[in-house]
Every structure is written in C-alpha cells, then in structure tokens.
Design a protein around this motif. Structure first.
Motif, short mmCIF file in Angstrom:
data_model
loop_
_atom_site.label_atom_id
_atom_site.label_comp_id
_atom_site.label_asym_id
_atom_site.label_seq_id
_atom_site.Cartn_x
_atom_site.Cartn_y
_atom_site.Cartn_z
N LYS A 3 15.10 14.15 -16.02
CA LYS A 3 16.22 14.54 -15.17
C LYS A 3 15.99 13.98 -13.78
N GLY A 4 17.02 14.02 -12.93
CA GLY A 4 16.86 13.54 -11.57
C GLY A 4 18.18 13.19 -10.91
N THR A 5 18.09 12.30 -9.94
CA THR A 5 19.24 11.83 -9.16
C THR A 5 19.43 10.35 -9.44
N VAL A 81 20.13 2.97 -9.85
CA VAL A 81 18.87 3.33 -9.19
C VAL A 81 18.64 4.82 -9.46
N ARG A 82 17.43 5.16 -9.89
CA ARG A 82 17.12 6.53 -10.29
C ARG A 82 15.94 7.09 -9.49
N SER A 83 16.00 8.38 -9.25
CA SER A 83 14.87 9.13 -8.68
C SER A 83 14.56 10.26 -9.66
N PRO A 84 13.63 9.99 -10.60
CA PRO A 84 13.30 11.00 -11.61
C PRO A 84 12.69 12.26 -10.99
N GLU A 85 13.14 13.39 -11.54
CA GLU A 85 12.58 14.71 -11.22
C GLU A 85 12.72 15.11 -9.74
N VAL A 86 13.64 14.45 -9.02
CA VAL A 86 13.85 14.78 -7.61
C VAL A 86 15.33 15.05 -7.38
N ASP A 87 15.64 16.19 -6.78
CA ASP A 87 17.03 16.55 -6.48
C ASP A 87 17.38 16.12 -5.06
N GLU A 89 20.42 14.27 -4.44
CA GLU A 89 21.78 13.75 -4.55
C GLU A 89 22.50 13.71 -3.20
N CYS A 90 22.56 14.81 -2.50
CA CYS A 90 23.29 14.86 -1.23
C CYS A 90 22.59 14.03 -0.15
N ALA A 91 21.27 14.05 -0.12
CA ALA A 91 20.53 13.25 0.87
C ALA A 91 20.79 11.76 0.67
N VAL A 92 20.81 11.32 -0.58
CA VAL A 92 21.10 9.90 -0.87
C VAL A 92 22.53 9.57 -0.47
N ALA A 93 23.48 10.41 -0.86
CA ALA A 93 24.89 10.16 -0.53
C ALA A 93 25.09 10.06 0.98
N ARG A 94 24.43 10.94 1.73
CA ARG A 94 24.58 10.91 3.19
C ARG A 94 23.93 9.65 3.78
N ALA A 95 22.80 9.23 3.24
CA ALA A 95 22.13 8.02 3.74
C ALA A 95 22.97 6.78 3.46
N VAL A 96 23.57 6.72 2.29
CA VAL A 96 24.41 5.56 1.93
C VAL A 96 25.68 5.53 2.79
N ALA A 97 26.12 6.68 3.25
CA ALA A 97 27.31 6.74 4.10
C ALA A 97 27.14 5.94 5.38
N HIS A 135 16.73 6.19 -2.04
CA HIS A 135 16.06 6.77 -3.21
C HIS A 135 14.53 6.77 -3.05
N GLU A 136 14.01 6.02 -2.08
CA GLU A 136 12.55 5.95 -1.92
C GLU A 136 11.99 7.18 -1.20
#
Length: 136
Positions: A3-5, A81-87, A89-97, A135-136
């Motif tokens: 699971k993950g983001t 691009v995946r980040s396994p076992e890490v939630d 989602e919102c942090a990535v979406a905000r960074a990509v914004a 994602h890093e």
C-alpha cells in the motif's frame, strides 16, 4: 499487498471536455497532468493497475475522478511514481502544486482540505521532476 501513495503522470494530447462525476462538466487543456492518489484501501497499489486498465479501454467502471479523465479522453499514462507504505498523498499534491496549475478544483480531493490532487503543466520535465522530488 503493498500500500502507499502514488502519482500518475498523464499525457493528454488534445483538449477535452468531460463530465467528472459530481464535479460535472470540466474542460481539460492539452498537456501533462499529475494525479496523486492513495492506495491504502483494499488492494493497495492494485488501484494503479485499475487506472491503467481504464486508460487502455479494458475497464469501463468509473469510481474515482481520475477514471473520467483516463477513460473518457485520449489520455495516456506515461509513468507512475510510488511511495510504498507512506501516507503522503496531500503533501505530494501540495508540493506538485508549486509547478502545476489547478484545472479542476476538488479533483481527487473530496476527502481532504486540498484544493485538488490533479495538476496541469504544458512541460512534462518540470512536472515529472516535481513529482519525483515530492515522493522522495
């Protein structure tokens, strides 16, 4: 089951107008889109496989906002691009914004306080770099 983001990088070669569930009719300019989602539900990252099937025309059911973009337009998934076992989602979406623009407010963000989880850019490289960095 992992699971993950995840973030899907989508190429939409031509502008399209699509009805996106409860968001109604939306216009998507041509270009690249980064859609960030969560795969913490049943099936984990199998959700990404489902999105790929919709984009390929191998599945018809639309459950999430991104399904309409992938299934009702000539959109193609270019990379995931995946980040396994890490939630994150919102942090990535905000960074990509920071590098992408919002086209549809509320897209993929009906269960959080983000403006959107879908970001558009005309240049692929800058958007993909932002996605990978987030994602890093």
């Amino acid at each position: 089951m992992v699971k993950g983001t995840y973030t899907i990088l989508v190429n939409l070669p031509e502008a399209a107008t699509v009805t996106v569930g409860a968001l109604g009719e939306q216009t998507f300019p041509a270009g690249y889109y980064a859609y960030t989602g969560s795969a913490f539900g049943p099936g984990g990252f199998a959700r990404v496989d489902r999105h790929v099937e919709i984009a390929a025309g191998d599945r018809d059911a639309r459950h999430w906002h991104v399904d309409y973009l992938l299934g009702d337009t000539p959109a193609r998934i270019e990379t995931v691009v995946r980040s396994p076992e890490v939630d994150v989602e919102c942090a990535v979406a905000r960074a990509v914004a920071d590098v992408g623009e919002t086209v549809v407010t509320g897209f993929g963000a009906s269960d959080c306080d983000c403006d959107t989880h879908l970001h558009h850019a005309t240049a692929k490289d800058r958007l993909l770099t932002a996605v990978r960095s987030a994602h890093e």
